[in-house]
Design a protein around this motif. Sequence first.
Motif, mmCIF file in Angstrom:
data_model
loop_
_atom_site.group_PDB
_atom_site.id
_atom_site.type_symbol
_atom_site.label_atom_id
_atom_site.label_comp_id
_atom_site.label_asym_id
_atom_site.label_seq_id
_atom_site.Cartn_x
_atom_site.Cartn_y
_atom_site.Cartn_z
ATOM 1 N N GLY B 221 57.606 19.278 -37.800
ATOM 2 C CA GLY B 221 58.253 19.902 -38.953
ATOM 3 C C GLY B 221 57.196 20.606 -39.785
ATOM 4 O O GLY B 221 56.071 20.811 -39.329
ATOM 5 N N ASN B 222 57.534 20.995 -40.986
ATOM 6 C CA ASN B 222 56.523 21.603 -41.858
ATOM 7 C C ASN B 222 56.764 21.243 -43.333
ATOM 8 O O ASN B 222 56.356 21.969 -44.230
ATOM 9 N N PHE B 223 57.427 20.128 -43.550
ATOM 10 C CA PHE B 223 57.707 19.626 -44.890
ATOM 11 C C PHE B 223 58.863 20.325 -45.580
ATOM 12 O O PHE B 223 59.297 19.900 -46.649
ATOM 13 N N SER B 224 59.344 21.428 -45.006
ATOM 14 C CA SER B 224 60.443 22.103 -45.689
ATOM 15 C C SER B 224 61.771 21.506 -45.237
ATOM 16 O O SER B 224 61.890 20.948 -44.141
ATOM 17 N N TYR B 225 62.750 21.627 -46.104
ATOM 18 C CA TYR B 225 64.086 21.147 -45.775
ATOM 19 C C TYR B 225 64.571 21.807 -44.495
ATOM 20 O O TYR B 225 65.106 21.150 -43.599
ATOM 21 N N HIS B 226 64.334 23.100 -44.427
ATOM 22 C CA HIS B 226 64.818 23.846 -43.271
ATOM 23 C C HIS B 226 64.251 23.331 -41.959
ATOM 24 O O HIS B 226 64.965 23.153 -40.980
ATOM 25 N N SER B 227 62.935 23.063 -41.960
ATOM 26 C CA SER B 227 62.336 22.549 -40.721
ATOM 27 C C SER B 227 62.933 21.200 -40.379
ATOM 28 O O SER B 227 63.049 20.835 -39.203
#
Lengths: 337, 337
Positions: B221-227
């Motif tokens: 992931g990348n910490f964003s909600y979207h990821s």
Amino acid sequence: MKKVTINSVASYAGVSKKTVSRVLNNEPNVSDATREKVLKVFKELDYTPNPIARGLAQNRSFIIGCIYDNPSKSYITRVQTGALAACQENNYNLLIHPCDLRGDALISNIEHLIQTSRLDGLVLTPPFSDFKVLVDFLKAKKIPYARVASAVLDDESISVRSNDEQGAFEITEHLIRLGHKSIAFIKGHPDHSATEQRFNGYLRALNTHGIEFNERLVEEGNFSYHSGVDSARSILDLNPRPTAVFASNDYMAAAVLKLATQRQLKVPDDISIAGFDNAPIARHIWPGLTTIAQPVEDMTKQAVTKLIEHIAEPQEAPYQVTLEARLITRESTAQIK
Amino acid sequence: MKKVTINSVASYAGVSKKTVSRVLNNEPNVSDATREKVLKVFKELDYTPNPIARGLAQNRSFIIGCIYDNPSKSYITRVQTGALAACQENNYNLLIHPCDLRGDALISNIEHLIQTSRLDGLVLTPPFSDFKVLVDFLKAKKIPYARVASAVLDDESISVRSNDEQGAFEITEHLIRLGHKSIAFIKGHPDHSATEQRFNGYLRALNTHGIEFNERLVEEGNFSYHSGVDSARSILDLNPRPTAVFASNDYMAAAVLKLATQRQLKVPDDISIAGFDNAPIARHIWPGLTTIAQPVEDMTKQAVTKLIEHIAEPQEAPYQVTLEARLITRESTAQIK
DNA sequence: TCCCAACCTGACACCGGTGTCATAATGTCG
DNA sequence: CGACATTATGACACCGGTGTCAGGTTGGGA
């Protein structure tokens, strides 16, 4: 890395430091040849003027203060983003200053802030934008200020707002068009002028569509998630239960959603929920919240830009703008069954 | 309201302005009588020293810069809160500066920031805290800096962190104790050092409890909600489906929860979900997220306080502290059935 | 009593720019 | 070509503090 000052530039270029200063400030009365020469030296020596010295000479700080007392962190960062954009374009710095609206010390707190930081101007964000005591104080002290998202346009200050009343009207109307007639409403914090605006929009929509206002459907919140939980409890306990809830912001709407879900209610099948602000949480939960998006960054950026212009040219006319809010429909509202 | 300067104070008190300056700065070698007299005049005239003039004379700005490139607005405001607290105690101002870690222009951007704002020091927040290129640059330029939530203690700078690895260990162990053996993991953004730390804690917990690591259970992931949404999709599609998911932060955990709910899965009955950070969203959704709380404000406040001390006394020793993270259990995790 | 150290204090330059004003250079027009 | 307006430039004071250093006082020990 030795320091490059206006003096080194001046002697290197073979001109007086006043001439260098003229070039720096794009003043007239410098021959093109001289200007070119000095500009070249700027590059050669990689000169950056010292804003502190400049500030001392001009009795300015190149600092804009931004005060807030707002539970919504996403709102604050959006405000900051807009303010920073305007500041960076104009070589200003932004000083952020959270503080208590209700504290008795507010005015002396702000006075101290201005005294010690020598701010050139102040941005008032909700709930300060309509806080008369403070505005009067700033006016008396002749501190330039700009108001963001204020309820009233007063024709004498810089004020950029969005139309909360209209936004609330539209989202209420949206619910009505979906067939809802029993629409609960959760108010915001009484210190915020948006609270009244949004309530008025709700009332106008009911009125426009011939729905009788029912006082029992209105709860007092304060924009916090927690207050939303309390209000939600009262509303979901009503018998008959309203078919829709319009909360004055997304945090409170999220609280309604949480409680409804806990109680095994299906949203939007059993009850529709709408919020306001388009906070991140509105799309981080399921179902996503129908809400109203405001151009917060834009408002703030415009306000700060105008404020900086006003500081440079104090005779500048007042600036009063209202930007549009936008309805965003997500899954939390649906046609009544 | 006429200006009160050091000169007016001096002549009013009948001393030289240097003596006034001595009193201002609590310097020794001022007789008690003189000191009293001057202090009284301070009050009488309501004198506040001009920080700009002081800055010019001392070649300081009394400004600390704080740079960040972080998707979590709640994290940013917590950092700001801590930094502001330290700044206000020491009469410093805080300059906030969002910027791109990945932009090629980062270093020149920061250089420009330092040049034009004359910062006295810089606070590095994740992901900058462990960004070697930047740290080396600051070291070379001899700009004082402090690192918040860095992964490594390097024994030569100011660094305040919390134990991400241990936190991740504990929350994973919590899941294991609830009977989970198939625990999916969603990684954070590769630029953040916390990403590796948290992953390591997860691995150590599996290892400690004799659970075999299964690579297929790990998503990037990348910490964003979207990821988080993307990762959640992959995880929920697995067959057999894991009985628990540990996401590296709460936004991604919220995304897993949202998707699981959309798919009619009961949390925590069908699947347990854990996050990290104790962001507001962790308690704004239903069920609330089990997560790890870090003392972000505290870390930042300590870091900035030490940084300011270091600016005043450059020979000061490095300061390296690790604070504890705390497990918070909510409804999103439960005993396996 | 004298001498020297320790303590106080103020004059003055300085930080790095900008504002004011005088003066020099250039241009314009009759 | 001379008188005068306009443009270009620099000298110097100033913004409001701090650093340096010299000079004056005080007190204690020989």
